[in-house]
Design a protein around this motif. Structure first.
Motif, short mmCIF file in Angstrom:
data_model
loop_
_atom_site.label_atom_id
_atom_site.label_comp_id
_atom_site.label_asym_id
_atom_site.label_seq_id
_atom_site.Cartn_x
_atom_site.Cartn_y
_atom_site.Cartn_z
N SER A 182 10.29 28.41 -18.23
CA SER A 182 8.89 28.05 -18.41
C SER A 182 8.07 28.90 -17.46
CB SER A 182 8.66 26.56 -18.12
OG SER A 182 9.29 25.76 -19.07
N ILE A 183 7.07 29.59 -18.00
CA ILE A 183 6.25 30.49 -17.20
C ILE A 183 4.77 30.23 -17.47
CG2 ILE A 183 8.01 32.29 -17.06
CD1 ILE A 183 6.66 33.75 -19.33
N VAL A 184 3.92 30.68 -16.54
CA VAL A 184 2.47 30.55 -16.66
C VAL A 184 1.85 31.89 -16.30
CG1 VAL A 184 0.41 29.36 -15.83
CG2 VAL A 184 2.56 28.13 -15.93
N ARG A 185 0.85 32.30 -17.04
CA ARG A 185 0.11 33.51 -16.67
C ARG A 185 -0.41 33.37 -15.25
NH1 ARG A 185 -4.03 35.25 -21.42
NH2 ARG A 185 -5.09 35.99 -19.53
N ASN A 186 -0.17 34.37 -14.42
CA ASN A 186 -0.58 34.27 -13.02
C ASN A 186 -2.10 34.28 -12.87
OD1 ASN A 186 0.16 34.09 -10.23
ND2 ASN A 186 -0.45 36.22 -9.99
N ASP A 187 -2.82 34.95 -13.80
CA ASP A 187 -4.28 34.95 -13.69
C ASP A 187 -4.87 33.60 -14.03
OD1 ASP A 187 -3.65 35.13 -16.37
OD2 ASP A 187 -5.20 36.59 -16.85
N LEU A 188 -4.11 32.74 -14.73
CA LEU A 188 -4.57 31.39 -15.02
C LEU A 188 -4.01 30.36 -14.04
CD1 LEU A 188 -4.31 31.35 -18.93
CD2 LEU A 188 -6.40 31.15 -17.57
N TRP A 189 -3.28 30.83 -13.06
CA TRP A 189 -2.70 29.92 -12.07
C TRP A 189 -3.81 29.35 -11.21
CZ3 TRP A 189 1.80 27.64 -11.75
CH2 TRP A 189 2.25 27.12 -10.54
N GLU A 190 -3.99 28.04 -11.26
CA GLU A 190 -4.99 27.31 -10.47
C GLU A 190 -6.42 27.54 -10.93
OE1 GLU A 190 -4.48 28.00 -6.33
OE2 GLU A 190 -2.65 26.81 -6.21
N GLN A 191 -6.63 28.23 -12.05
CA GLN A 191 -7.99 28.39 -12.53
C GLN A 191 -7.97 28.65 -14.03
OE1 GLN A 191 -10.10 31.86 -11.22
NE2 GLN A 191 -8.34 33.21 -11.43
N SER A 192 -9.01 28.20 -14.71
CA SER A 192 -9.15 28.48 -16.14
C SER A 192 -10.36 29.35 -16.42
CB SER A 192 -9.25 27.17 -16.93
OG SER A 192 -10.28 26.36 -16.41
#
Length: 200
Positions: free
Chosen positions: A50-60
């Motif tokens: 499971s991964i998350v885009r780092n640019d969306l980490w903690e912000q939308s």
């Protein structure tokens, strides 16, 4: 553990798309196709992460939101992933949207583009831009049940990708036959011989 490696490992032990950095963090960064993602969860037995885009980490709210697609022959999206469309800086919004504030004058919101694609297509013309992101099924259910704008302020919703471990290992064996024993030294893993996949 192969195919994952730190970014300071030798080229022999590194596999494109599986190089990790910031390993001291609870969610290290994995580099895939020139983009950075946070590695949230890893299941070796099912070859799923499971991964998350780092640019969306903690912000939308992104200054220049863009779509990012993973194009890696060893990675696939499972059918359980869901798509969200994030609309930014809109002058017109649908009824009961999940709004998240990015601008004092304009609104931003997200929508499930699988079940409501026709409804929300018309709103793209009234918005500054929009991007599509994937979330796994459990994260999607949480968003739908809570319908809370604050859930997007600290983005933690990852999506799943499945990596083809036998193909990765076999390609490495084909290119470095004499080095195979140095890559993985466990009977758990497949060994390639003459282009065939066998298990010890």
């Amino acid at each position: 553990m192969f195919p994952f490696s730190k970014d300071d490992r030798s080229l022999l032990c590194r596999q494109d798309g599986f190089v990790l950095s910031k390993c001291e963090d609870p969610q290290p960064i994995i580099h895939i196709g020139g983009n950075e993602y946070r590695l949230m969860y890893l299941n070796h037995s099912t070859s799923t992460m499971s991964i998350v885009r780092n640019d969306l980490w903690e912000q939308s709210c992104l200054p220049n939101p863009i779509n990012i697609t993973i194009n890696d022959s060893f990675l696939t999206y499972p059918p359980t992933n869901r798509h969200l469309t994030l609309f930014y800086n809109c002058s017109n919004v649908p009824q009961r949207p999940i709004i998240f504030p990015c601008s004092p004058e304009l609104l931003s919101f997200y929508a499930d583009d699988l079940s409501e694609r026709d409804t929300y297509r018309d709103f793209s013309n009234s918005c500054g831009t929009n991007i599509q992101v994937q979330v796994n099924q459990s994260s999607f259910d949480e968003l739908q049940n809570e319908r809370n704008e604050y859930m997007l302020e600290e983005w933690r919703f990852g999506f799943n990708v499945v990596y083809d471990f036998p193909s990765i290992f076999c390609e490495r064996c084909d290119n470095l036959v004499e080095k195979c024993s140095n890559l993985v030294n466990s009977p758990r893993y497949p060994v390639c011989k003459s282009g065939m996949l066998t298990f010890l």
